[in-house]
Write a protein that holds these residues in place. Structure first.
Motif, short mmCIF file in Angstrom:
data_model
loop_
_atom_site.label_atom_id
_atom_site.label_comp_id
_atom_site.label_asym_id
_atom_site.label_seq_id
_atom_site.Cartn_x
_atom_site.Cartn_y
_atom_site.Cartn_z
N GLY A 15 0.80 -1.22 0.00
CA GLY A 15 0.00 0.00 0.00
C GLY A 15 0.83 1.27 0.00
N ILE A 16 2.17 1.13 0.08
CA ILE A 16 3.03 2.30 0.09
C ILE A 16 3.47 2.66 -1.33
N GLU A 17 3.19 1.79 -2.29
CA GLU A 17 3.63 2.06 -3.65
C GLU A 17 3.03 3.34 -4.21
N ASN A 18 1.89 3.78 -3.66
CA ASN A 18 1.27 5.03 -4.11
C ASN A 18 1.64 6.21 -3.22
N LYS A 19 2.54 5.99 -2.25
CA LYS A 19 2.89 7.05 -1.30
C LYS A 19 4.40 7.15 -1.12
N PRO A 20 5.13 7.44 -2.19
CA PRO A 20 6.59 7.55 -2.08
C PRO A 20 7.03 8.63 -1.11
N GLU A 21 6.15 9.62 -0.89
CA GLU A 21 6.52 10.70 0.03
C GLU A 21 6.68 10.20 1.46
N LEU A 22 5.95 9.12 1.84
CA LEU A 22 6.11 8.57 3.18
C LEU A 22 7.45 7.85 3.31
N LEU A 23 7.86 7.18 2.25
CA LEU A 23 9.17 6.54 2.25
C LEU A 23 10.26 7.60 2.37
N SER A 24 10.13 8.70 1.63
CA SER A 24 11.11 9.79 1.72
C SER A 24 11.18 10.34 3.14
N LEU A 25 10.04 10.48 3.77
CA LEU A 25 9.99 11.00 5.13
C LEU A 25 10.75 10.12 6.11
N CYS A 26 10.56 8.81 5.99
CA CYS A 26 11.25 7.88 6.89
C CYS A 26 12.76 7.88 6.65
N ILE A 27 13.15 7.95 5.39
CA ILE A 27 14.58 7.99 5.08
C ILE A 27 15.21 9.27 5.61
N GLU A 28 14.48 10.39 5.51
CA GLU A 28 14.97 11.66 6.05
C GLU A 28 15.22 11.58 7.55
N HIS A 29 14.48 10.71 8.23
CA HIS A 29 14.65 10.54 9.68
C HIS A 29 15.66 9.45 10.00
N GLY A 30 16.43 9.02 8.99
CA GLY A 30 17.56 8.14 9.23
C GLY A 30 17.32 6.66 9.06
N PRO B 263 12.54 6.14 -3.04
CA PRO B 263 11.25 6.69 -3.50
C PRO B 263 11.13 6.75 -5.02
N GLN B 264 12.26 7.02 -5.70
CA GLN B 264 12.22 7.10 -7.17
C GLN B 264 11.83 5.75 -7.78
N ALA B 265 12.27 4.66 -7.14
CA ALA B 265 11.93 3.33 -7.64
C ALA B 265 10.44 3.07 -7.51
N LEU B 266 9.85 3.55 -6.41
CA LEU B 266 8.40 3.39 -6.23
C LEU B 266 7.65 4.12 -7.33
N GLN B 267 8.11 5.31 -7.67
CA GLN B 267 7.44 6.07 -8.71
C GLN B 267 7.53 5.37 -10.06
N GLU B 268 8.67 4.74 -10.33
CA GLU B 268 8.81 4.02 -11.59
C GLU B 268 7.92 2.78 -11.63
N ILE B 269 7.79 2.12 -10.47
CA ILE B 269 6.94 0.93 -10.41
C ILE B 269 5.50 1.27 -10.77
N ARG B 270 5.05 2.49 -10.44
CA ARG B 270 3.67 2.88 -10.69
C ARG B 270 3.50 3.57 -12.05
N SER B 271 4.56 3.63 -12.84
CA SER B 271 4.48 4.30 -14.14
C SER B 271 4.04 3.32 -15.22
N VAL B 272 2.90 3.58 -15.83
CA VAL B 272 2.39 2.73 -16.92
C VAL B 272 3.36 2.75 -18.10
N GLN B 273 3.92 3.91 -18.38
CA GLN B 273 4.85 4.03 -19.49
C GLN B 273 6.10 3.20 -19.26
N ARG B 274 6.62 3.17 -18.02
CA ARG B 274 7.81 2.39 -17.71
C ARG B 274 7.54 0.89 -17.90
N TRP B 275 6.37 0.42 -17.44
CA TRP B 275 6.02 -1.00 -17.60
C TRP B 275 5.91 -1.35 -19.09
#
Length: 217
Positions: free
Chosen positions: A94-109, A116-128
């Protein structure tokens, strides 16, 4: 769900499982209960969990809160006093549509093997579509917005899909131009959808586990 201590995908460090080297772990996702139970079996001492339910079973074994509270919790004095530096972060779906939450956790160490960029690519129809073509895999005709009606041939049906959909939810089967016009008129923002040629066939499900040497079905 496979136990973390038995999963071949677990990251090894110095001959031991990554999870076993950490006394604490953070879980985020739609539902973290099964992952938290696996972490208990992997002998994690402290489990932080943010999900959509925070049900009694999860609260019993983890420091659990609602996923919607993640940002405010990570900025609170209580959580900031904890040591999140290099704490393993596990994505529970369920996080595949929320890369910003992954970024937030990484920012906190926190440490996560996925960016997060990989999550965005996974959800890209054009990339698939690009990956399929590069691999010689057939891909149905796909039209992305804006979709000129002149490009839509009605010799066979189409399906209208949300770009951030999952599990077949909200997919709409369209056979005629009249259905298409009616459907589009009820959609507020067509930029969040794409049209794909319907391919008839038998629906199946496959479970797999990947190892470094092979993939087991």
């Amino acid at each position: 769900m496979m136990s973390v201590d038995k999963c071949p995908l677990a990251v090894r460090e110095a001959g031991t499982y990554w999870m076993r080297n950490s006394k604490s772990v953070c879980l985020i996702g739609a539902s973290c209960r099964a992952a938290a139970q696996s972490c208990i079996r992997a002998q994690c001492e402290t489990i932080y969990a943010w999900d959509d339910f925070a049900d009694a079973d999860l609260v019993h074994i983890a420091l659990a809160k609602a996923l919607s509270d993640l940002q405010s919790d990570l900025q609170s004095d209580l959580v900031q006093s904890e040591r999140f530096e290099r704490m393993p972060l596990v994505l529970c779906g369920g996080i595949e549509n929320k890369p910003e939450l992954l970024s937030l956790c990484i920012e906190h160490g926190m440490s996560c093997g996925l960016r997060p960029q990989a999550l965005q690519e996974i959800r890209s129809v054009q990339r698939w579509q690009d990956w399929a073509h590069q691999s010689g895999i057939g891909w149905p005709s796909t039209l992305q917005p804006p979709i000129p009606e002149a490009q839509v041939s009605w010799q066979s049906p189409w399906v209208l899909k949300p770009k951030l959909g999952a599990g077949g939810v909200h997919v709409r089967y369209i056979e005629t131009i009249a259905q298409w016009i009616e459907t589009v008129s009820n959609i507020q923002d067509t930029n969040h959808w794409y049209l794909q040629r319907f391919i008839p066939g038998v629906t199946i499900g496959v479970s797999y586990c990947s190892k470094s040497e092979k993939t087991c079905l």
